[in-house]
Design a protein around this motif. Sequence first.
Motif, PDB file in Angstrom:
ATOM      1  N   ARG A  63       0.836  -1.215   0.000  1.00  0.00           N
ATOM      2  CA  ARG A  63       0.000   0.000   0.000  1.00  0.00           C
ATOM      3  C   ARG A  63       0.865   1.256   0.000  1.00  0.00           C
ATOM      4  N   THR A  64       1.936   1.233   0.784  1.00  0.00           N
ATOM      5  CA  THR A  64       2.816   2.394   0.859  1.00  0.00           C
ATOM      6  C   THR A  64       3.516   2.618  -0.479  1.00  0.00           C
ATOM      7  N   LEU A  65       4.005   1.552  -1.085  1.00  0.00           N
ATOM      8  CA  LEU A  65       4.645   1.677  -2.395  1.00  0.00           C
ATOM      9  C   LEU A  65       3.674   2.219  -3.436  1.00  0.00           C
ATOM     10  N   SER A  66       2.449   1.747  -3.402  1.00  0.00           N
ATOM     11  CA  SER A  66       1.441   2.217  -4.341  1.00  0.00           C
ATOM     12  C   SER A  66       1.181   3.717  -4.164  1.00  0.00           C
ATOM     13  N   THR A  67       1.088   4.152  -2.925  1.00  0.00           N
ATOM     14  CA  THR A  67       0.869   5.573  -2.648  1.00  0.00           C
ATOM     15  C   THR A  67       2.059   6.396  -3.122  1.00  0.00           C
ATOM     16  N   LEU A  68       3.270   5.945  -2.815  1.00  0.00           N
ATOM     17  CA  LEU A  68       4.469   6.680  -3.225  1.00  0.00           C
ATOM     18  C   LEU A  68       4.577   6.753  -4.753  1.00  0.00           C
ATOM     19  N   GLU A  69       4.189   5.681  -5.418  1.00  0.00           N
ATOM     20  CA  GLU A  69       4.204   5.683  -6.874  1.00  0.00           C
ATOM     21  C   GLU A  69       3.183   6.681  -7.416  1.00  0.00           C
ATOM     22  N   SER A  70       1.982   6.693  -6.854  1.00  0.00           N
ATOM     23  CA  SER A  70       0.957   7.628  -7.328  1.00  0.00           C
ATOM     24  C   SER A  70       1.334   9.079  -7.036  1.00  0.00           C
TER      25      SER A  70
END
Length: 144
Positions: A63-70
């Motif tokens: 979830r954190t990686l997804s947020t950082l990517e977005s």
Amino acid sequence: MSETNAGIENLTEALREAGIRVTRQRAALLGVLAAADDHPDAPELHRRAESEVPGISLSTVYRTLSTLESQGVIQRHQFEGAPARFEPVEPGHHDHMIDVETGNVLEFCSDRIEKLQAEIAAELGYEIVHHRMELYVRKITGSA
């Protein structure tokens, strides 16, 4: 301020801007991500963060990686035949060579390649807006 600390600050600010609370577990993940120089995948990031702060879940990592990517502060790389790998976005452009035998990812920059790509695009009536180059390589036997 060290490069790693600046990277941690940038990632932390991106999470805060997305409305995500920066817990001890997430802070450990951000530190691991900012310090990585090897394009780790999510399970490897989880393993490294877990060794620093036990209790981080793999779903929190994803979830954190997804947020950082977005938020545009990390890049996801889907190299052929391998799970997604991650790296912080850095100023400037670089390309990647992936060793097909070891899975190691090497970054490189080549002004000659960049110039040639621009020339080819121009000859065809285009300008390059964005590109990504991945070279899949094998070490030549007997070379350093």
